[in-house]
Design an enzyme around this catalytic site. Structure first.
Site, PDB file in Angstrom:
ATOM      1  CG  HIS A  36      -1.837  -1.161   1.270  1.00 21.63           C
ATOM      2  ND1 HIS A  36      -3.082  -1.146   0.670  1.00 21.63           N
ATOM      3  CD2 HIS A  36      -1.688  -2.406   1.780  1.00 21.63           C
ATOM      4  CE1 HIS A  36      -3.656  -2.328   0.833  1.00 21.63           C
ATOM      5  NE2 HIS A  36      -2.838  -3.115   1.496  1.00 21.63           N
ATOM      6  CE  LYS A  44      -6.553  -7.524  -2.382  1.00 22.49           C
ATOM      7  NZ  LYS A  44      -5.864  -6.634  -1.470  1.00 22.49           N
ATOM      8  CG  HIS A  92      -3.221 -10.135   3.172  1.00 18.30           C
ATOM      9  ND1 HIS A  92      -4.437 -10.755   3.266  1.00 18.30           N
ATOM     10  CD2 HIS A  92      -3.478  -8.892   2.706  1.00 18.30           C
ATOM     11  CE1 HIS A  92      -5.369  -9.926   2.865  1.00 18.30           C
ATOM     12  NE2 HIS A  92      -4.833  -8.792   2.521  1.00 18.30           N
ATOM     13  CG  ASP A 123      -1.332  -6.140   3.876  1.00 15.66           C
ATOM     14  OD1 ASP A 123      -1.650  -5.149   3.192  1.00 15.66           O
ATOM     15  OD2 ASP A 123      -2.095  -6.666   4.715  1.00 15.66           O
TER      16      ASP A 123
HETATM   17  C1  NCD Z   1      -4.796  -2.578   4.567  1.00 17.31           C
HETATM   18  C2  NCD Z   1      -4.852  -1.057   4.421  1.00 17.31           C
HETATM   19  O1  NCD Z   1      -4.703  -0.348   5.419  1.00 17.31           O
HETATM   20  O2  NCD Z   1      -5.021  -0.582   3.293  1.00 17.31           O
HETATM   21  N1  NCD Z   1      -4.965  -2.911   5.950  1.00 17.31           N
HETATM   22  C3  NCD Z   1      -4.586  -4.068   6.536  1.00 17.31           C
HETATM   23  O3  NCD Z   1      -4.885  -4.233   7.721  1.00 17.31           O
HETATM   24  N2  NCD Z   1      -3.903  -4.989   5.908  1.00 17.31           N
HETATM   25  C4  NCD Z   1      -5.816  -3.194   3.690  1.00 17.31           C
HETATM   26  C5  NCD Z   1      -5.679  -4.686   3.525  1.00 17.31           C
HETATM   27  O4  NCD Z   1      -4.781  -5.167   2.829  1.00 17.31           O
HETATM   28  O5  NCD Z   1      -6.482  -5.410   4.116  1.00 17.31           O
HETATM   29 ZN    ZN Z   2      -3.182  -5.028   1.885  1.00 18.10          ZN
END
Ligand code: NCD
Ligand code: ZN
Length: 340
Positions: free
Chosen positions: A14, A95, A168, A240
């Site tokens: 992200h 996605k 993940h 992630d």
């Molecule tokens: C991710 C996010 O903050 O964008 N958060 C997370 O807890 N992993 C989104 C995601 O991949 O689920």
């Molecule tokens: Zn994510």
């Protein structure tokens, strides 16, 4: 002895947008050759114009031609083959989020009616566009991923030529699916290889370890470690890494996401070392498997790590990383790109 990693890839990242993008982009682009960029912006990245513009903003923020952002589009059941053919060259995957399951996923898929998804998924299959999936139901939080297993099975059987990446993964039930369906693959984070629910909520609540899917039981972590450390050819590293401002994490109503980008390679080196896994397997988990699965050829980048303690900073431009202020065993010694 120093340890080298070639061309590391982060297959689930992200990078956010605007100020946050500028604050954290280099934490990934300095040390990785490329990353699969998640599309859960507000609004989600679901048009060609938005995707191309977002990629340009990433390139501006990273300002590093040794880092490739592999773009993803936010899945909508309404995508047709003409649209997908027109965007195919711009994206590496699409996605799919169940609606409301995690950060900025409100526009995701509600209910899993395979027939309703069929036109878009068949078109993706024909065009050889991989599908990345956030696999959680809205059931009891510890069971959400295991409950999603039957949906993965339905998708994998209904679209046998579609590459489906279980993103993940955190459970043994997901690991077990890898050898059952030829078209199922997975990414695994570093935090899910290291922690269990006990680390998140067993003592004082640790907001910086809170994420979706939540870390599970020791036996789940063991199952993840088994496939990661042996570099099972269907698993890839995907951090992630999901930055949120400190105020959004240390709050009543903590945002989900663990920020690991700046320490991911050091932690992976430490884990593979302490678990006596080979350097060859580390290389496959962090790059080779992903290159083979996605058919990508990123720019060379060689990272040299050494077993010297690294004190993790308290924050990176206002974002608190995993293990902030703690010492980890490995440090990055040198980064060589084909340009340097
Ligand atoms: C991710 C996010 O903050 O964008 N958060 C997370 O807890 N992993 C989104 C995601 O991949 O689920
Ligand atoms: Zn994510």
């Amino acid at each position: 002895m120093p340890l080298t990693i070639n061309t590391p890839l982060d297959m689930h990242l992200h990078l956010r947008d605007e100020a946050m993008l500028h604050n954290i982009a280099k934490a990934s682009s300095d040390t990785f050759s490329g990353a699969i960029i998640m599309p859960n912006l507000v609004p989600p990245v679901s048009s060609k114009e938005a995707l191309i513009a977002y990629k340009q903003r990433i390139l501006l923020a990273t300002n590093d031609n040794s880092f490739t952002p592999y773009m993803t589009l936010f899945f909508k059941p309404s995508y047709d083959k003409i649209f997908l053919a027109s965007i195919k060259d711009e994206i590496t995957a699409i996605k799919l989020y169940p609606a409301g399951i995690t950060t900025n996923s409100e526009e995701g898929v509600s209910g899993f009616d395979i027939e309703a998804l069929r036109p878009a998924l068949e078109a993706m299959s024909d065009l050889e566009i991989p599908l990345c999936v956030h696999g959680e139901t809205n059931g009891f939080v510890m069971d959400r991923e295991a409950e999603f297993a039957s949906i993965y099975e339905d998708l994998a059987s209904a679209f046998p030529n579609l590459k489906i990446i279980m993103e993940h993964i955190t459970t043994k039930s997901s690991v077990d699916l890898l050898d059952k369906y030829p078209n199922l693959y997975a990414t695994i984070t570093i935090h899910h290889l290291l922690i269990t629910l006990d680390d998140v909520a067993g003592g004082m609540l640790q907001p910086h370890l809170f994420c979706k899917p939540i870390a599970k039981r020791p036996e789940d972590r063991d199952a993840l470690r088994k496939v990661a450390l042996s570099a099972h050819p269907k698993v890839m590293f995907g951090s992630d890494s999901a930055p949120h401002p400190k105020e959004a994490k240390e709050a009543c109503g903590c945002a989900a996401g663990v920020f690991t980008a700046p320490i991911a390679l050091q932690l992976l080196a430490e884990l593979f070392d302490t678990q006596d896994a080979s350097q060859e397997n580390l290389q496959a988990f962090i790059s080779g498997n992903a290159q083979a699965i996605y058919g990508i050829a990123p720019t060379d980048k060689v990272i040299t790590l050494e077993k010297t303690p690294f004190k993790v900073p308290s924050d990176y431009n206002g974002v608190v990383p995993m293990y902030a202020n703690e010492e980890i065993a490995y440090s990055i010694k040198e980064i060589q790109t084909s340009q340097s």
